[in-house]
Design a protein around this motif. Structure first.
Motif, PDB file in Angstrom:
ATOM      1  N   ILE A  13       0.838  -1.187  -0.121  1.00 49.05           N
ATOM      2  CA  ILE A  13       0.099   0.012  -0.082  1.00 49.05           C
ATOM      3  C   ILE A  13       0.983   1.318   0.065  1.00 49.05           C
ATOM      4  O   ILE A  13       0.516   2.017  -0.678  1.00 49.05           O
ATOM      5  N   HIS A  14       1.926   1.417   0.993  1.00 50.38           N
ATOM      6  CA  HIS A  14       2.683   3.007   0.952  1.00 50.38           C
ATOM      7  C   HIS A  14       3.246   2.889  -0.322  1.00 50.38           C
ATOM      8  O   HIS A  14       3.518   4.031  -0.781  1.00 50.38           O
ATOM      9  N   GLN A  15       4.035   1.837  -0.697  1.00 53.21           N
ATOM     10  CA  GLN A  15       4.592   1.914  -1.907  1.00 53.21           C
ATOM     11  C   GLN A  15       3.861   2.438  -2.995  1.00 53.21           C
ATOM     12  O   GLN A  15       4.270   3.447  -3.760  1.00 53.21           O
ATOM     13  N   GLN A  16       2.565   1.960  -3.033  1.00 53.25           N
ATOM     14  CA  GLN A  16       1.707   2.268  -4.167  1.00 53.25           C
ATOM     15  C   GLN A  16       1.257   3.994  -4.018  1.00 53.25           C
ATOM     16  O   GLN A  16       1.108   4.599  -4.884  1.00 53.25           O
ATOM     17  N   LEU A  17       1.224   4.201  -2.798  1.00 51.17           N
ATOM     18  CA  LEU A  17       0.804   5.639  -2.403  1.00 51.17           C
ATOM     19  C   LEU A  17       2.033   6.597  -2.993  1.00 51.17           C
ATOM     20  O   LEU A  17       1.802   7.859  -3.708  1.00 51.17           O
ATOM     21  N   TYR A  18       3.060   6.220  -2.792  1.00 50.68           N
ATOM     22  CA  TYR A  18       4.532   6.833  -3.062  1.00 50.68           C
ATOM     23  C   TYR A  18       4.478   6.992  -4.686  1.00 50.68           C
ATOM     24  O   TYR A  18       4.573   8.109  -5.342  1.00 50.68           O
ATOM     25  N   LYS A  19       3.957   5.882  -5.404  1.00 49.94           N
ATOM     26  CA  LYS A  19       4.370   5.895  -6.825  1.00 49.94           C
ATOM     27  C   LYS A  19       3.109   6.691  -7.430  1.00 49.94           C
ATOM     28  O   LYS A  19       3.296   7.602  -8.192  1.00 49.94           O
ATOM     29  N   TRP A  20       2.046   6.723  -6.627  1.00 49.50           N
ATOM     30  CA  TRP A  20       1.004   7.795  -7.238  1.00 49.50           C
ATOM     31  C   TRP A  20       1.441   9.176  -7.042  1.00 49.50           C
ATOM     32  O   TRP A  20       0.963   9.951  -7.994  1.00 49.50           O
ATOM     33  N   ARG A  21       1.930   9.302  -6.015  1.00 49.45           N
ATOM     34  CA  ARG A  21       2.795  10.956  -5.994  1.00 49.45           C
ATOM     35  C   ARG A  21       3.136  11.183  -7.085  1.00 49.45           C
ATOM     36  O   ARG A  21       3.053  12.275  -7.867  1.00 49.45           O
ATOM     37  N   GLN A  22       4.323  10.271  -7.588  1.00 52.43           N
ATOM     38  CA  GLN A  22       5.150  10.710  -8.784  1.00 52.43           C
ATOM     39  C   GLN A  22       4.288  10.693  -9.961  1.00 52.43           C
ATOM     40  O   GLN A  22       4.468  11.672 -10.788  1.00 52.43           O
ATOM     41  N   VAL A  23       3.361   9.981 -10.268  1.00 50.79           N
ATOM     42  CA  VAL A  23       2.283   9.870 -11.563  1.00 50.79           C
ATOM     43  C   VAL A  23       1.586  11.301 -11.400  1.00 50.79           C
ATOM     44  O   VAL A  23       1.705  11.852 -12.306  1.00 50.79           O
ATOM     45  N   LEU A  24       1.150  11.597 -10.227  1.00 50.25           N
ATOM     46  CA  LEU A  24       0.424  12.896 -10.244  1.00 50.25           C
ATOM     47  C   LEU A  24       1.224  14.116 -10.593  1.00 50.25           C
ATOM     48  O   LEU A  24       0.613  14.973 -11.042  1.00 50.25           O
ATOM     49  N   VAL A  25       2.357  13.986  -9.889  1.00 51.98           N
ATOM     50  CA  VAL A  25       3.265  15.201 -10.137  1.00 51.98           C
ATOM     51  C   VAL A  25       3.448  15.269 -11.872  1.00 51.98           C
ATOM     52  O   VAL A  25       3.496  16.247 -12.417  1.00 51.98           O
ATOM     53  N   GLN A  26       3.971  14.081 -12.282  1.00 49.28           N
ATOM     54  CA  GLN A  26       4.316  14.076 -13.711  1.00 49.28           C
ATOM     55  C   GLN A  26       3.366  14.337 -14.315  1.00 49.28           C
ATOM     56  O   GLN A  26       3.356  15.127 -15.363  1.00 49.28           O
ATOM     57  N   GLU A  27       1.951  13.906 -14.184  1.00 49.07           N
ATOM     58  CA  GLU A  27       0.613  14.316 -15.020  1.00 49.07           C
ATOM     59  C   GLU A  27       0.179  15.745 -14.747  1.00 49.07           C
ATOM     60  O   GLU A  27      -0.717  16.281 -15.458  1.00 49.07           O
ATOM     61  N   GLY A  28       0.890  16.262 -13.800  1.00 52.04           N
ATOM     62  CA  GLY A  28       0.451  18.079 -13.669  1.00 52.04           C
ATOM     63  C   GLY A  28      -0.947  18.139 -12.861  1.00 52.04           C
ATOM     64  O   GLY A  28      -1.602  19.060 -13.136  1.00 52.04           O
ATOM     65  N   TYR A  29      -1.285  16.924 -12.090  1.00 52.36           N
ATOM     66  CA  TYR A  29      -2.383  17.197 -11.067  1.00 52.36           C
ATOM     67  C   TYR A  29      -2.355  17.761  -9.906  1.00 52.36           C
ATOM     68  O   TYR A  29      -3.267  17.923  -9.042  1.00 52.36           O
ATOM     69  N   THR A  30      -0.982  18.237  -9.480  1.00 55.00           N
ATOM     70  CA  THR A  30      -0.653  18.683  -7.817  1.00 55.00           C
ATOM     71  C   THR A  30      -0.926  20.167  -8.064  1.00 55.00           C
ATOM     72  O   THR A  30      -0.630  20.759  -9.184  1.00 55.00           O
ATOM     73  N   PRO A  31      -1.210  20.692  -7.203  1.00 54.16           N
ATOM     74  CA  PRO A  31      -1.221  22.242  -7.213  1.00 54.16           C
ATOM     75  C   PRO A  31       0.055  22.764  -7.487  1.00 54.16           C
ATOM     76  O   PRO A  31       1.138  22.480  -7.313  1.00 54.16           O
ATOM     77  N   ALA A  32      -0.089  23.920  -8.239  1.00 51.50           N
ATOM     78  CA  ALA A  32       0.863  24.646  -8.660  1.00 51.50           C
ATOM     79  C   ALA A  32       1.985  24.927  -7.626  1.00 51.50           C
ATOM     80  O   ALA A  32       3.268  24.936  -8.037  1.00 51.50           O
ATOM     81  N   SER A  33       1.638  25.341  -6.409  1.00 45.67           N
ATOM     82  CA  SER A  33       2.313  25.898  -5.248  1.00 45.67           C
ATOM     83  C   SER A  33       3.472  24.771  -5.173  1.00 45.67           C
ATOM     84  O   SER A  33       4.363  24.854  -4.684  1.00 45.67           O
ATOM     85  N   LYS A  34       2.651  23.498  -4.835  1.00 45.50           N
ATOM     86  CA  LYS A  34       3.237  22.626  -4.624  1.00 45.50           C
ATOM     87  C   LYS A  34       4.479  22.050  -5.394  1.00 45.50           C
ATOM     88  O   LYS A  34       5.601  21.751  -5.065  1.00 45.50           O
ATOM     89  N   THR A  35       4.105  22.171  -6.778  1.00 40.71           N
ATOM     90  CA  THR A  35       4.977  21.639  -7.747  1.00 40.71           C
ATOM     91  C   THR A  35       6.190  22.859  -7.830  1.00 40.71           C
ATOM     92  O   THR A  35       7.353  22.186  -7.801  1.00 40.71           O
ATOM     93  N   LEU A  36       5.873  23.978  -7.626  1.00 42.97           N
ATOM     94  CA  LEU A  36       6.803  24.973  -7.656  1.00 42.97           C
ATOM     95  C   LEU A  36       7.866  24.903  -6.354  1.00 42.97           C
ATOM     96  O   LEU A  36       9.300  24.756  -6.619  1.00 42.97           O
ATOM     97  N   ALA A  37       7.214  24.582  -5.348  1.00 40.04           N
ATOM     98  CA  ALA A  37       8.127  24.315  -4.023  1.00 40.04           C
ATOM     99  C   ALA A  37       8.922  23.217  -4.243  1.00 40.04           C
ATOM    100  O   ALA A  37      10.260  23.241  -3.996  1.00 40.04           O
ATOM    101  N   MET A  38       8.438  21.936  -4.913  1.00 40.45           N
ATOM    102  CA  MET A  38       9.342  21.015  -5.027  1.00 40.45           C
ATOM    103  C   MET A  38      10.516  21.200  -5.958  1.00 40.45           C
ATOM    104  O   MET A  38      11.695  20.338  -5.991  1.00 40.45           O
ATOM    105  N   LYS A  39       9.987  21.941  -7.284  1.00 37.78           N
ATOM    106  CA  LYS A  39      11.070  22.204  -8.191  1.00 37.78           C
ATOM    107  C   LYS A  39      12.244  22.878  -7.470  1.00 37.78           C
ATOM    108  O   LYS A  39      13.394  22.812  -7.533  1.00 37.78           O
ATOM    109  N   GLY A  40      11.950  24.266  -6.567  1.00 36.08           N
ATOM    110  CA  GLY A  40      12.876  24.960  -5.730  1.00 36.08           C
ATOM    111  C   GLY A  40      13.581  23.956  -5.078  1.00 36.08           C
ATOM    112  O   GLY A  40      14.778  23.894  -4.986  1.00 36.08           O
TER     113      GLY A  40
END
Ligand code: SF4
Length: 462
Positions: free
Chosen positions: A375-402
């Motif tokens: 379960i926890h591995q899949q949750l982690y994997k979903w995070r990666q997919v959602l970021v790659q697909e652009g579904y996370t909030p812009a503020s979070k994406t920007l913060a992670m890029k920084g």
């Protein structure tokens, strides 16, 4: 719709409720531990269940066809639904067909339903209500949330977020119980009498399904209250709704899953009723609706297909520190908790992009899962997919890029550390303010006088 963290913040405002919700679910988790440790071969049982489910996932098409052939032979009508709407239309079609027949005028038009998370997923009650069909939930917890016009907050204990005083008030309003009486036995008896009348007067019963056996064409429904049996045995029409992943190959495999299910869910050795339905009794109709609703897509996602092994025991809910302290409604999905956070993005990535982040990734869910879903591995994997697909909030994406720039560049990392320490020391309000979500619940640490790197440089000679 509120995000998980926004809804959790509201739940957390009631400190007492949050505390006992947390403690009650942890108590259930401890009951699960005791029940599991009483079986010497618990790990072997989990491993066996996991392997049976692996086999099912690889041969789903064959087992479903085998089940259909055997069920038809047994006299069960089999329906296939591609999505939630089709499921609801099939159920409505069966009900309409029945009411066109020679039905006595004083018959109530409606049906009783035992617990089925699939019908919650399909929003069936709301669909049928619009068509003038009343659905009475007969599981006690489900009936409580239905009277309160809320969805269930937990797949096994749907009203775990309700206090007995509140249930007393609710029953006083809807069932006419004494005002102020919160005695659980009194309230349960009132619900029993109220539901008995519904069982006797509703000619159609819908049940969920826990396991479906391909080899025999039968299905098994597990309840602690016997409400599925009451409904199905008294009704002229029995409809069973199943997600297609509920299939198991052979009857002997039930021994593995039934032993795991109740122990993992509530710490019981077995559910009070494990009822087998194989064919309609004389004069009765029996239907089974096999539902896809995104399951084929999930089966095709290599990283997430294992989530279809789930037997809905809710052990991952009860152990999850985030679920316990945020409540089931904060997940805005029929199935909440860690497994719900894996299943929901498959249905709608944009609407459910917040859910895989509602986890500490501590791995406790994977440790208790009776079918060994990672379960926890899949949750982690979903995070990666959602970021790659652009579904996370812009503020979070920007913060992670920084953050990525800082952490991947030693010079920038060193400089940022120095600036951060200086700001926390000289201008602490820049960090310690209500704009910083971390600060809302915690004391910020004292900044160290020097970084580890500086300390190491000075001390390595020693
Ligand atoms: S994922 Fe595992 S622990 Fe969670 S509900 Fe499903 S079977 Fe139970």
């Amino acid at each position: 719709m509120k995000t998980h963290s926004e809804a959790a913040e509201i739940f957390n405002k009631d400190f007492d409720r949050t505390t006992w919700h947390d403690e009650t679910l942890y108590f259930v988790r401890q009951k699960r531990d005791k029940a599991a440790f009483q079986i010497n071969d618990w790990e072997l049982l989990r491993e066996t269940a996991s392997k049976i489910k692996n086999n099912v996932l690889s041969n789903m098409h064959n087992y479903l066809v085998q089940f259909e052939e055997n069920a038809l032979r047994n006299g069960i009508k089999v329906h296939w639904a591609a999505d939630a709407l089709e499921h609801n239309e099939i159920v409505y079609g069966i009900i309409s067909e029945y009411y066109k027949g020679d039905i006595p005028a004083d018959t109530f038009k409606g049906m009783v339903k035992s617990k089925s998370m699939l019908t919650e997923e399909c929003h069936m009650n709301e669909f049928l209500k619009e068509k003038g069909i009343e659905v009475i939930d007969t599981d006690l917890g489900e009936r409580i949330v239905q009277l309160a016009e809320e969805p269930p907050s937990h797949i096994v204990m749907p009203c775990i977020h309700w206090k007995k005083e509140e249930i007393g008030e609710l029953f006083h309003k809807h069932l006419g119980t004494e005002k102020g009486n919160k005695d659980p036995q009194y309230l349960t008896e009132a619900a029993r009498q109220h539901l008995r009348d519904k069982f006797l007067t509703r000619p159609i019963a819908l049940t969920g399904v826990n396991f479906v056996v391909a080899e025999t064409g039968e299905f098994v429904v597990c309840t602690n209250e016997g409400n599925a049996d009451m409904g199905a045995h008294l009704a002229d029409v029995h409809i069973a709704s199943m997600g297609f992943e509920k299939i198991i190959p052979q009857k002997k495999h039930l021994g593995v899953f039934l032993r795991l299910l109740a122990r993992s869910a509530t710490g019981q050795p077995i559910t009070t009723y494990s009822s087998h339905f194989k064919k309609p009794r004389d004069g009765q109709q029996m239907h089974i609706v096999i539902v896809d609703n995104g399951r084929s897509t999930q089966l095709g996602r290599e990283d997430f297909r294992n989530s279809l092994k789930c037997i809905r025991c809710a052990a991952c809910f009860n152990t999850c520190p985030v679920y316990r302290r945020s409540g089931g409604h904060s997940y805005h999905n029929a199935v909440a908790g860690p497994i719900g956070s894996i299943l929901a993005p498959n249905l709608d990535m944009r609407a459910n992009a917040d859910l895989p982040f509602a986890s500490t990734l501590c791995g406790s869910c994977s440790n208790v899962c009776p079918v060994k879903i990672d379960i926890h591995q899949q949750l982690y994997k979903w995070r990666q997919v959602l970021v790659q697909e652009g579904y996370t909030p812009a503020s979070k994406t920007l913060a992670m890029k920084g953050m990525s720039t800082v952490l991947s560049n030693p010079g920038v990392f060193k400089f940022s550390g120095k600036v951060g320490r200086m700001l926390m020391d000289k201008l602490p309000f820049l960090v310690n303010n209500s704009m910083n979500p971390w600060y809302k619940q915690r004391e910020m640490p004292e900044p160290p006088e020097e970084s580890f790197r500086d300390w190491y440089k000075k001390n390595r000679e020693k």
